[in-house]
Design a protein around this motif. Structure first.
Motif, short mmCIF file in Angstrom:
data_model
loop_
_atom_site.label_atom_id
_atom_site.label_comp_id
_atom_site.label_asym_id
_atom_site.label_seq_id
_atom_site.Cartn_x
_atom_site.Cartn_y
_atom_site.Cartn_z
N LEU A 250 0.83 -1.21 0.00
CA LEU A 250 0.00 0.00 0.00
C LEU A 250 0.87 1.26 0.00
O LEU A 250 1.73 1.43 0.86
CB LEU A 250 -0.91 -0.01 1.23
N SER A 251 0.63 2.13 -0.97
CA SER A 251 1.30 3.43 -1.02
C SER A 251 0.25 4.53 -1.01
O SER A 251 -0.73 4.48 -1.76
CB SER A 251 2.16 3.55 -2.29
N ILE A 252 0.44 5.51 -0.11
CA ILE A 252 -0.54 6.58 0.06
C ILE A 252 0.21 7.91 0.05
O ILE A 252 1.28 8.03 0.66
CB ILE A 252 -1.29 6.45 1.41
N LEU B 143 3.46 -0.53 1.87
CA LEU B 143 3.26 -1.10 3.20
C LEU B 143 2.35 -2.33 3.14
O LEU B 143 1.23 -2.26 2.64
CB LEU B 143 2.67 -0.05 4.14
N SER B 144 2.85 -3.44 3.67
CA SER B 144 2.05 -4.66 3.77
C SER B 144 1.96 -5.06 5.24
O SER B 144 2.99 -5.21 5.91
CB SER B 144 2.70 -5.80 2.96
N VAL B 145 0.76 -5.20 5.72
CA VAL B 145 0.58 -5.56 7.13
C VAL B 145 -0.68 -6.41 7.30
O VAL B 145 -1.68 -6.20 6.60
CB VAL B 145 0.50 -4.29 8.03
N GLU C 136 6.90 3.60 6.68
CA GLU C 136 7.29 2.20 6.51
C GLU C 136 7.30 1.50 7.86
O GLU C 136 7.51 2.13 8.91
CB GLU C 136 8.68 2.11 5.87
N ILE C 137 7.06 0.20 7.84
CA ILE C 137 7.04 -0.56 9.09
C ILE C 137 8.46 -0.89 9.53
O ILE C 137 9.24 -1.48 8.78
CB ILE C 137 6.24 -1.88 8.92
N VAL C 138 8.79 -0.47 10.74
CA VAL C 138 10.07 -0.84 11.34
C VAL C 138 9.96 -2.21 11.98
O VAL C 138 10.82 -3.07 11.85
CB VAL C 138 10.52 0.21 12.38
N LYS C 139 8.84 -2.42 12.69
CA LYS C 139 8.60 -3.70 13.34
C LYS C 139 7.10 -3.85 13.61
O LYS C 139 6.42 -2.90 13.98
CB LYS C 139 9.36 -3.76 14.67
N ALA C 140 6.60 -5.05 13.40
CA ALA C 140 5.21 -5.38 13.73
C ALA C 140 5.20 -6.73 14.42
O ALA C 140 5.85 -7.68 13.96
CB ALA C 140 4.34 -5.41 12.47
#
Length: 281
Positions: free
Chosen positions: A9-11, A22-24, A217-221
């Motif tokens: 996902l790009s916004i 972004l993928s979550v 961006e995701i650093v950690k999930a």
């Protein structure tokens, strides 16, 4: 189990990308909190997932379907969102505001049915606001108003509820009151809760899953114990944190921290001030 997830996902706004590829996965029937510094894309992500704003590329999938192709009323029966600064309640009574949550179910002239009134009263009861039903929303305290907005979201009868900084402008007692209500909804009614929080210890205390963002961006999930660690907080917030355990919940908590300044903040950890602070632990 995962019902809701994003793929690459790009916004952005204009040519400026806020969230990048972004993928979550959002765990179902759990509480997920999104953390990160101001401007990192937390609120933008929530708005895109709930289709308040459009995204440049990628997809948001709910039950295997792309939400951008879903009928608006159909989607509103599946997910509700409480924005950061709810507006539009001026001149309304509490009951009238909560009735707006029944919009996805109305047909014809939009008159409320017996079922609608039953759900409205149920939402008021669950949030402890039934005594305010005929009061003007403007006459309520900040904590009371926030519970009323949550009641409106509950009246939508969605299994997924998004909240953008639901504790903003509330004092400590009212913050705890709102978060405990959301935890109760999750535990007793299995509502999936996704919320943006600024307070790290509140995020860790009430969440099952944390998503840490930096520059879109995701650093950690992962689980609280995986995200609430010095290395991740250093990357996300540029702080040197000391992490311990909450004696009441056994969840990780930030005991204290120092600010890492400058572009080469990794080198600052060895600064005498930080070395002295760390020597106490």
């Amino acid at each position: 189990m995962v019902r809701l997830h994003t793929n690459d996902l790009s916004i952005g706004y204009g040519e400026r990308l806020i969230v990048k590829n972004l993928s979550v996965n959002i765990p179902d029937k759990k509480i997920t909190t999104i953390i990160g510094s101001n401007g990192c894309g937390k609120s933008t992500l929530l708005k895109a997932i709930t289709r308040i704003i459009s995204h440049q590329s990628g997809a948001v999938l709910l039950d295997g379907k792309n939400i951008s192709k879903e009928n608006t009323k159909t989607l509103a029966k599946k997910m509700a969102i409480l924005p950061q600064t709810p507006e539009g309640a001026s001149g309304l009574t509490v009951g009238e505001l909560v009735s707006y949550g029944r919009f996805p179910y109305q047909t014809g002239f939009g008159r409320l049915s017996k079922r609608d009134y039953e759900v409205i009263d149920w939402a008021l009861e669950v949030t402890g606001t039934i005594d305010f039903k005929f009061r003007p929303v403007d006459a309520l305290s900040g904590g009371q108003r926030q519970r009323v907005w949550i009641a409106m979201a509950l009246a939508q009868e969605t299994e997924i509820i998004f909240l953008d900084e639901p504790t903003t402008y509330l004092d400590m007692a009212h913050q705890l009151e709102v978060l405990e209500l959301l935890q109760k909804l999750n535990q007793e009614q299995e509502r999936t809760i996704i919320m943006v929080l600024h307070d790290l210890n509140q995020a860790a205390r009430f969440a099952d899953y944390i998503v840490a963002l930096k520059n879109g961006e995701i650093v950690k999930a992962g689980a609280c114990e995986e995200v609430m660690v010095p290395e991740v907080l250093k990357e996300v917030f540029q702080i040197d944190a000391v992490i311990g355990k909450d004696p009441r919940t056994n969840k990780p908590m930030c005991i204290t921290y120092n600010l890492l300044k400058g572009e080469n903040h990794n080198e600052k950890v060895n600064h005498p001030v930080y070395a002295h602070a760390s020597s106490h632990y």
